[in-house]
Design a protein around this motif. Structure first.
Motif, short mmCIF file in Angstrom:
data_model
loop_
_atom_site.label_atom_id
_atom_site.label_comp_id
_atom_site.label_asym_id
_atom_site.label_seq_id
_atom_site.Cartn_x
_atom_site.Cartn_y
_atom_site.Cartn_z
N GLY A 59 8.64 3.62 -13.43
CA GLY A 59 8.44 4.69 -12.46
C GLY A 59 7.02 5.12 -12.24
N GLU A 60 6.06 4.51 -12.93
CA GLU A 60 4.65 4.89 -12.79
C GLU A 60 3.87 3.74 -12.14
N LEU A 61 3.01 4.07 -11.17
CA LEU A 61 2.20 3.03 -10.54
C LEU A 61 1.24 2.46 -11.57
N ALA A 62 1.41 1.19 -11.89
CA ALA A 62 0.62 0.54 -12.93
C ALA A 62 -0.52 -0.28 -12.35
N GLY A 63 -0.33 -0.81 -11.14
CA GLY A 63 -1.36 -1.63 -10.53
C GLY A 63 -1.13 -1.76 -9.04
N CYS A 64 -2.21 -2.10 -8.35
CA CYS A 64 -2.13 -2.25 -6.90
C CYS A 64 -3.29 -3.11 -6.41
N LEU A 65 -3.15 -3.56 -5.19
CA LEU A 65 -4.23 -4.23 -4.49
C LEU A 65 -3.89 -4.24 -3.02
N ARG A 66 -4.85 -4.66 -2.19
CA ARG A 66 -4.57 -4.79 -0.77
C ARG A 66 -5.06 -6.14 -0.29
N VAL A 67 -4.40 -6.65 0.76
CA VAL A 67 -4.73 -7.95 1.33
C VAL A 67 -4.86 -7.79 2.84
N PHE A 68 -5.91 -8.38 3.38
CA PHE A 68 -6.12 -8.39 4.82
C PHE A 68 -5.88 -9.80 5.36
N ALA A 69 -5.21 -9.88 6.49
CA ALA A 69 -5.01 -11.15 7.17
C ALA A 69 -6.35 -11.68 7.65
N PRO A 70 -6.46 -13.00 7.83
CA PRO A 70 -7.74 -13.57 8.28
C PRO A 70 -8.27 -12.92 9.55
N GLU A 71 -7.40 -12.63 10.50
CA GLU A 71 -7.86 -12.05 11.77
C GLU A 71 -8.36 -10.61 11.60
N ARG A 103 -0.18 -15.93 -3.93
CA ARG A 103 1.08 -16.49 -3.44
C ARG A 103 1.32 -16.05 -2.00
N LEU A 104 1.12 -14.76 -1.72
CA LEU A 104 1.30 -14.25 -0.36
C LEU A 104 0.32 -14.91 0.60
N CYS A 105 -0.94 -15.00 0.22
CA CYS A 105 -1.95 -15.60 1.09
C CYS A 105 -1.62 -17.06 1.40
N THR A 106 -1.21 -17.81 0.39
CA THR A 106 -0.87 -19.22 0.58
C THR A 106 0.35 -19.37 1.47
N SER A 153 -5.66 -23.50 0.73
CA SER A 153 -4.74 -24.36 -0.02
C SER A 153 -4.37 -25.61 0.75
N VAL A 154 -4.54 -25.59 2.07
CA VAL A 154 -4.22 -26.72 2.94
C VAL A 154 -5.38 -26.89 3.92
N ALA A 155 -5.73 -28.09 4.21
CA ALA A 155 -6.81 -28.33 5.17
C ALA A 155 -6.42 -27.74 6.52
N ALA A 156 -7.39 -27.12 7.18
CA ALA A 156 -7.12 -26.49 8.47
C ALA A 156 -6.89 -27.52 9.55
#
Length: 156
Positions: A59-71, A103-106, A153-156
């Motif tokens: 019940g306690e926030l132990a960790g966090c982060l944020r991710v921005f899309a490439p655009e 994992r989310l970014c990939t 992770s993969v060639a563009a």
């Protein structure tokens, strides 16, 4: 990924409840402003453009982060504001947060590199997740930082 007593959640900022926003901002202020004795605008106005990962333990926030899309971040996905509450450090939670972010970014942007700005003393931590330094050290809010990138992770 969830272990007993843990809840992991990805959410857009606008989908967070009032308590979640309060807990998120408090954890980041506790870590980046109070612990590091660094007066800076932690609430930078960019949260609405990010996806937020929250890990609660008992019940306690132990960790966090944020991710921005490439655009939203100039051509590469970007991870930022990685924070672990003091009471939950030393058990690998930071590495688990990073693994989930990557994992989310990939999954969402496989052809995109992932960038971050690391406190210089944490470069080896991020290096364990495939990031390499792409800048010399520089001061940001009187703390040495280095820009880091993880190749797509993969060639563009």
């Amino acid at each position: 990924m969830d272990r007993a007593g843990e809840t992991w959640r990805w959410a857009a900022f606008d989908a967070l409840g009032g308590r979640e926003v309060r807990d998120l901002l408090k954890l980041r202020a506790d870590v980046f402003v109070v612990e590091q004795a660094c007066a800076f605008a932690e609430i930078d106005g960019r949260d609405p453009a990010a996806l937020h990962l929250l890990c609660e333990i008992d019940g306690e926030l132990a960790g966090c982060l944020r991710v921005f899309a490439p655009e939203a971040s100039g051509g590469a996905a970007r991870i930022g504001r990685v924070a672990t509450a003091r009471a939950f450090r030393g058990a690998g939670l930071g590495h688990r947060l990073m693994a989930e972010a990557l994992r989310l970014c990939t999954e969402r942007w496989p052809a995109s590199a992932v960038d971050l700005s690391a406190q210089a003393h944490l470069a080896s931590f991020y290096g364990r997740h495939g990031f390499t330094s792409v800048s010399d050290a520089y001061l940001e809010d009187d703390i040495a930082h280095v820009d880091m990138r993880r190749a797509a992770s993969v060639a563009a």
